[in-house]
Design an enzyme around this catalytic site. Structure first.
Site, PDB file in Angstrom:
ATOM      1  N   CYS A  36       0.832  -1.215   0.000  1.00  0.00           N
ATOM      2  CA  CYS A  36       0.000   0.000   0.000  1.00  0.00           C
ATOM      3  C   CYS A  36       0.869   1.269   0.000  1.00  0.00           C
ATOM      4  O   CYS A  36       1.685   1.480   0.895  1.00  0.00           O
ATOM      5  CB  CYS A  36      -0.920  -0.028   1.218  1.00  0.00           C
ATOM      6  SG  CYS A  36      -1.632   1.563   1.664  1.00  0.00           S
ATOM      7  N   CYS A  84       0.418   3.490   3.035  1.00  0.00           N
ATOM      8  CA  CYS A  84       1.086   2.892   4.198  1.00  0.00           C
ATOM      9  C   CYS A  84       2.586   3.182   4.172  1.00  0.00           C
ATOM     10  O   CYS A  84       3.190   3.503   5.199  1.00  0.00           O
ATOM     11  CB  CYS A  84       0.859   1.384   4.230  1.00  0.00           C
ATOM     12  SG  CYS A  84      -0.876   0.876   4.222  1.00  0.00           S
ATOM     13  N   CYS A 118     -10.287  12.275 -13.807  1.00  0.00           N
ATOM     14  CA  CYS A 118     -11.369  11.720 -12.976  1.00  0.00           C
ATOM     15  C   CYS A 118     -12.303  10.821 -13.790  1.00  0.00           C
ATOM     16  O   CYS A 118     -12.933  11.274 -14.765  1.00  0.00           O
ATOM     17  CB  CYS A 118     -12.146  12.865 -12.336  1.00  0.00           C
ATOM     18  SG  CYS A 118     -13.748  12.416 -11.669  1.00  0.00           S
ATOM     19  N   CYS A 123     -15.942  11.997 -13.828  1.00  0.00           N
ATOM     20  CA  CYS A 123     -16.119  13.154 -14.713  1.00  0.00           C
ATOM     21  C   CYS A 123     -16.253  12.701 -16.159  1.00  0.00           C
ATOM     22  O   CYS A 123     -17.094  13.208 -16.917  1.00  0.00           O
ATOM     23  CB  CYS A 123     -14.938  14.111 -14.574  1.00  0.00           C
ATOM     24  SG  CYS A 123     -14.641  14.702 -12.883  1.00  0.00           S
TER      25      CYS A 123
END
Length: 492
Positions: free
Chosen positions: A50, A53, A395, A398
């Site tokens: 991650c 992380c 996005c 979008c």
């Protein structure tokens, strides 16, 4: 030989800074048993792959080094949800990484909602243990408390019960997650400070300077609200260290000086520049707020001012006035240039910086394109009801909306309504539009452009049409107020 020795020392220092030896790693076999022995623990449930992380881990380790020495101590724990801690993570309803939770004596207490950088984590967790104000029983306790804190602290000195003491404890309880409080009624401590009933704000040793006192004594009414105002005014001093966890506490008008602020690796160099900022800030106390910020922590913010990040450059300066307009110091940083810049800011002689794409040469498409430099023309002064979409080119939501939005604009051709879109990543968004995600849509009635309304309805063409038909200042030509299409007029 000298270079090799210096390199060796730097490598050792870097390794020490990156060490996670103060973070306790637990798994399915020992999580419950070990955690039950710990009064207060912050647990990070993570996955090694991650990215969030990986970014959090070094900050978490720095915070652990501080918190393990706190009185009372706070233990920072990590659990690998992909290997030894799979069952523990499932049992604690971990669905994303990293997830942080606070445990007390092995039992889940609450979700962690604090900052995610070292100082912020440490401050937040210190507030979770012990009383809101730490009792100082000796001069040694006082000196240790002052030496251990990295930010300003507030200490109450009370020989007897008083209204000021009551106000102090009320405020300490309210601000326990933001400010470190301590108090004492012991005679030797009061004698050391030379007071019997007082509240004093102490600045940390590394921020002491010749331009402002190292401590400030409260002299107002014995009311927690007045005491709160005193702290707000004095907590960061003439030029506070503004970081990601406290940036919202610095209010406009604000002048920020960005450079390699680092009180761990380079305190002397950090104060070299800060002292020059303080010299200027002293002249404008009460008129403008000042701060210094680490440039590597605010690269995105620098970009918002059109400033390119360069680690070795001299400090860069950006400012916001009371109306949140942005300004940039174009000259090379110096005491003189900063002084002139602030004078011009106060006298409204500066040209605001506007982050904007070029104004489109034509507007041939049904959806009107707004950029920061033409927003007044295509939205505020267009004399039409306006639906505005703030989007990001990358996005997915979008991109999914785009066909419906284009169709909507095509259908409303000839109506007293403008359908507008703006790339919010490449343009400054006006302050009365709160854009925190994409796409964000607002409805701005023609006579109330200063009070736009966030659109939270459906995103199909019919959803938009029904909303606009109902909210339009003047009834649409092609739809009634319920959104029902009007029958076409036939010629006789």
């Amino acid at each position: 030989m000298l270079c090799l020795q210096v390199l060796s020392i730097l490598l050792i220092a870097t390794a020490a800074l990156a060490s996670e030896e103060d973070v306790l790693e637990l798994g399915d076999n020992d999580f419950d048993s070990r955690l039950s022995e710990i009064d207060t623990a912050l647990v990070m449930f993570y996955a090694p792959w991650c990215g969030h992380c990986k970014r959090l881990k070094p900050e978490y380790a720095k915070a652990a080094e501080d918190l393990v020495r706190n009185d009372p101590p706070v233990t920072l724990v990590k659990v690998d949800c992909t290997e030894a801690g799979k069952e523990t993570c499932n049992k604690n309803s971990v669905s994303g990484y990293p997830t942080l939770k606070i445990f007390r004596n092995g039992e889940f207490s609450q979700e962690y909602k604090g900052p995610r950088e070292a100082n912020g984590i440490a401050k937040y967790m210190k507030a979770q243990v012990g009383p809101a104000s730490k009792e100082l029983k000796s001069v040694a306790d006082l000196e240790k408390f002052l030496a251990s804190e990295k930010e300003s602290v507030v200490i109450g000195f009370f020989e007897n019960e008083s209204d000021l003491k009551a106000a102090f404890f009320k405020l300490a309880d309210k601000l326990r997650e933001k400010v470190q409080f301590a108090h004492s009624s012991y005679k030797d401590v009061l004698a050391k400070q030379g007071v019997t009933d007082a509240v004093i704000l102490f600045r940390p040793a590394h921020l002491k300077n010749k331009f402002e006192p190292s401590s400030v004594t409260y002299s107002g009414p014995a009311e927690s609200s007045d005491l709160n105002d005193f702290l707000t005014k004095n907590f960061y001093g003439l030029a506070g260290v503004r970081k990601s966890d406290n940036q919202r506490e610095f209010k406009s008008p604000l002048v920020v000086v960005y450079y390699a602020v680092d009180y761990v690796k380079n305190p002397k160099g950090t104060n070299y520049w800060r002292n020059r900022v303080l010299k200027v800030a002293e002249q404008f106390a009460g008129k403008v707020n000042f701060a210094v910020s680490p440039n590597d922590e605010f690269t995105h913010e620098l970009n918002e001012f059109g400033i390119e990040f360069a680690q070795s450059d001299k400090p860069k300066v950006a400012a916001r006035d009371a109306s949140e307009k942005k300004y940039v110091l174009k000259e090379e940083f110096s005491v003189e240039s900063l002084t002139n810049f602030v004078n011009d800011l106060l006298n409204e002689k500066l040209e605001p910086y506007i982050k904007s794409e070029p104004i489109p040469e034509n507007q041939d498409e049904p959806v009107v394109v707004a950029v920061a430099k033409n927003f007044e023309d295509v939205v505020v002064n267009n004399d039409k009801d306006t639906l505005i979409e703030f989007y990001a080119p990358w996005c997915g939501h979008c991109k999914k909306l785009a066909p419906a939005y284009d169709e909507l604009a095509e259908k409303l051709k000839g109506e007293d309504v403008a359908i507008v879109k703006m790339d919010a990543t490449a343009n400054d968004v006006p302050p009365n539009y709160d854009v925190r995600g994409f796409p964000t849509l607002y409805w701005a009635p023609k006579d109330k452009k200063n009070n736009p309304v966030r659109y939270d309805g459906g995103r199909e063409v019919d959803d938009f049409l029904k909303y606009i038909a109902k909210e339009a200042t003047n009834e649409l030509k092609g739809w009634d107020r319920s959104g029902k299409e009007k029958p076409a007029k036939t010629e006789l």
